[in-house]
Write a protein that holds these residues in place. Structure first.
Motif, PDB file in Angstrom:
ATOM      1  N   ASN A 269       1.110   9.048   0.505  1.00 35.55           N
ATOM      2  CA  ASN A 269       1.680   9.664  -0.866  1.00 35.55           C
ATOM      3  C   ASN A 269       0.342   9.325  -1.919  1.00 35.55           C
TER       4      ASN A 269
ATOM      5  N   ALA B 229      -7.091   2.154  -2.905  1.00 39.61           N
ATOM      6  CA  ALA B 229      -6.799   2.037  -4.268  1.00 39.61           C
ATOM      7  C   ALA B 229      -8.012   2.594  -5.174  1.00 39.61           C
TER       8      ALA B 229
ATOM      9  N   THR C 204       1.141   2.433  -8.693  1.00 43.70           N
ATOM     10  CA  THR C 204       0.668   1.606  -7.370  1.00 43.70           C
ATOM     11  C   THR C 204       1.690   2.142  -6.246  1.00 43.70           C
ATOM     12  N   SER C 205       2.797   2.796  -6.495  1.00 44.89           N
ATOM     13  CA  SER C 205       3.926   3.100  -5.603  1.00 44.89           C
ATOM     14  C   SER C 205       4.287   4.649  -5.688  1.00 44.89           C
TER      15      SER C 205
ATOM     16  N   SER D 111      -0.980   5.884  -0.402  1.00 46.05           N
ATOM     17  CA  SER D 111      -0.371   5.003   0.225  1.00 46.05           C
ATOM     18  C   SER D 111      -0.645   5.081   1.865  1.00 46.05           C
ATOM     19  N   ALA D 112      -0.348   4.044   2.471  1.00 48.64           N
ATOM     20  CA  ALA D 112      -0.552   4.313   4.040  1.00 48.64           C
ATOM     21  C   ALA D 112       0.026   5.482   4.656  1.00 48.64           C
TER      22      ALA D 112
ATOM     23  N   GLN E  71      -2.903   0.852   5.689  1.00 40.71           N
ATOM     24  CA  GLN E  71      -2.743   0.090   4.362  1.00 40.71           C
ATOM     25  C   GLN E  71      -3.315   1.141   3.165  1.00 40.71           C
ATOM     26  N   GLU E  72      -2.907   0.675   2.123  1.00 40.78           N
ATOM     27  CA  GLU E  72      -3.098   1.252   0.754  1.00 40.78           C
ATOM     28  C   GLU E  72      -4.791   1.506   0.549  1.00 40.78           C
TER      29      GLU E  72
ATOM     30  N   SER F  55      -3.532   5.530  -6.320  1.00 40.16           N
ATOM     31  CA  SER F  55      -3.524   4.946  -5.026  1.00 40.16           C
ATOM     32  C   SER F  55      -3.005   6.183  -3.946  1.00 40.16           C
TER      33      SER F  55
ATOM     34  N   GLN G  53      -6.057  -0.867 -11.503  1.00 39.80           N
ATOM     35  CA  GLN G  53      -5.680   0.063 -10.475  1.00 39.80           C
ATOM     36  C   GLN G  53      -5.165   1.527 -11.307  1.00 39.80           C
TER      37      GLN G  53
END
Length: 199
Positions: free
Chosen positions: A58, A42, A64-65, A54-55, A39-40, A52, A49
């Motif tokens: 990254n 944050a 957020t992506s 990432s799972a 899971q991310e 982040s 936010q």
């Protein structure tokens, strides 16, 4: 909590009946923020936010992506006066430098002197297939694939090489046909062209 991420001491945060959670702790090797779930993670300020992970690992700042391994720094529209990355040091007489996009025009990438994303601070700029040194723009006609070098004083460009005779510069038409060259030795420079003219 002594079993989280091989921790000697720490805190485990869980939600409702979940057995997994977020672990904060310390062991003999490191201090850790830890989750065993895909899971991310944050990070937020002012209820927004800001960063982040990432799972898949990254890291993104301002997004957020994050799209790639390593680090992605995103700058929202309307903040073009601010560079994406500032590099500074506390050494005496040192200077700050910045990396930024959209400095002179949309889509460019620049190395800047200082912390403002302005054309006057540009030291090097990439725009499409063009590269600019010491100047944000070119006064030449708008053509592709050229290098523009500009200095206020002193030598504009130094081209070095090994100690023997060698070709310092080679001129090619359309990237293929050789139409000229500059050859240097320890004591002379020869300008070779495909025409009848010599410098």
């Amino acid at each position: 909590h002594t079993s989280s991420a091989s921790g000697n001491i720490g805190i485990k945060l869980t939600r409702a009946s979940q057995t997994h959670g977020f672990r904060i702790g310390v062991n003999d090797n490191h201090v850790f923020l830890w989750t065993d779930q895909a899971q991310e993670m944050a990070f937020a300020t002012s209820n927004v936010q800001r960063m982040s992970i990432s799972a898949s690992g990254n890291v993104g700042i301002g997004t957020t992506s994050p799209r790639a391994k390593g680090l992605e720094i995103f700058r929202a529209a309307g903040l073009s006066s601010t560079p994406q990355l500032i590099i500074s040091t506390g050494e005496n007489s040192s200077s700050d430098y910045s990396l930024s996009t959209d400095t002179v025009s949309a889509g460019d990438f620049c190395i800047l002197s200082g912390v403002s994303n302005t054309s006057s601070a540009v030291k090097m700029r990439f725009q499409g297939n063009d590269v600019f040194f010491g100047t944000p723009t070119s006064t030449y006609p708008s053509t592709n694939n050229f290098v523009h070098i500009n200095t206020q004083s002193g030598v504009s460009m130094i081209i070095g090489g090994h100690s023997g005779t060698h070709t310092s510069v080679q001129f090619r038409h359309n990237g293929a046909t050789i139409v000229g060259s500059i050859v240097v030795t320890s004591s002379s420079t020869t300008y070779n062209t495909s025409s009848d003219y010599r410098l």
